[in-house]
Design a protein around this motif. Structure first.
Motif, PDB file in Angstrom:
ATOM      1  N   UNK A 134       1.062  -1.205   0.060  1.00 40.37           N
ATOM      2  CA  UNK A 134       0.082  -0.016   0.031  1.00 40.37           C
ATOM      3  C   UNK A 134       0.793   1.159  -0.067  1.00 40.37           C
ATOM      4  N   UNK A 135       0.592   2.210  -0.943  1.00 44.06           N
ATOM      5  CA  UNK A 135       1.507   3.393  -1.101  1.00 44.06           C
ATOM      6  C   UNK A 135       1.012   4.388   0.067  1.00 44.06           C
ATOM      7  N   UNK A 158     -13.823   4.646  -2.150  1.00 41.82           N
ATOM      8  CA  UNK A 158     -14.453   3.534  -1.431  1.00 41.82           C
ATOM      9  C   UNK A 158     -13.815   2.428  -1.061  1.00 41.82           C
ATOM     10  N   UNK A 159     -13.260   1.927  -2.394  1.00 42.91           N
ATOM     11  CA  UNK A 159     -12.607   0.651  -2.419  1.00 42.91           C
ATOM     12  C   UNK A 159     -11.274   1.063  -1.694  1.00 42.91           C
ATOM     13  N   UNK A 207      -9.404  -0.918   1.412  1.00 38.65           N
ATOM     14  CA  UNK A 207      -8.119  -1.582   1.459  1.00 38.65           C
ATOM     15  C   UNK A 207      -7.286  -1.067   2.604  1.00 38.65           C
ATOM     16  N   UNK A 208      -7.495   0.096   2.745  1.00 36.78           N
ATOM     17  CA  UNK A 208      -6.632   0.838   4.305  1.00 36.78           C
ATOM     18  C   UNK A 208      -7.202   0.105   5.432  1.00 36.78           C
ATOM     19  N   UNK A 209      -8.388  -0.133   5.676  1.00 37.75           N
ATOM     20  CA  UNK A 209      -8.962  -0.584   6.681  1.00 37.75           C
ATOM     21  C   UNK A 209      -8.429  -1.964   6.909  1.00 37.75           C
ATOM     22  N   UNK A 210      -8.397  -2.889   5.551  1.00 39.76           N
ATOM     23  CA  UNK A 210      -8.012  -4.225   5.566  1.00 39.76           C
ATOM     24  C   UNK A 210      -6.564  -4.145   6.106  1.00 39.76           C
ATOM     25  N   UNK A 241     -10.463   2.227  10.437  1.00 37.89           N
ATOM     26  CA  UNK A 241     -11.200   3.033   9.292  1.00 37.89           C
ATOM     27  C   UNK A 241     -10.568   4.169   9.182  1.00 37.89           C
ATOM     28  N   UNK A 242     -10.857   4.993   7.863  1.00 31.36           N
ATOM     29  CA  UNK A 242     -10.345   6.159   7.534  1.00 31.36           C
ATOM     30  C   UNK A 242     -11.404   6.944   6.833  1.00 31.36           C
TER      31      UNK A 242
END
Length: 83
Positions: A1-2, A28-29, A33-36, A41-42
């Protein structure tokens, strides 16, 4: 993840943007991805801010421009001393 994990608590200013539907769907995707990735959450706004900051900090020409604008004006050349 960047995108690195967001930890900033800086003061914020509200700015409204309008995005194309496809871009919103991708945001939203990316939120999912960030949360995973980080287990937290963000918000879309906070995430978009971090993405923009990363983009601008990676733009070498923009960084040169910022450095040039921030550089103090050259001191005036010393002329002959007044007598």
């Amino acid at each position: 993840m960047k995108l690195g994990k967001v930890t900033s608590n800086e003061a914020v200013e509200r700015v409204a943007f309008t995005f194309k539907k496809g871009t919103v769907e991708d945001l939203k995707k990316y939120q999912a991805y960030y949360q995973a990735t980080y287990g937290e959450p963000i918000t879309a706004g906070h995430m978009a801010e971090e993405i923009l900051k990363a983009f601008m900090s990676g733009d070498k020409d923009f960084q040169k421009f910022v450095a040039k604008v921030a550089a103090p004006a050259a001191a005036p050349a010393a002329g002959p001393a007044a007598q």
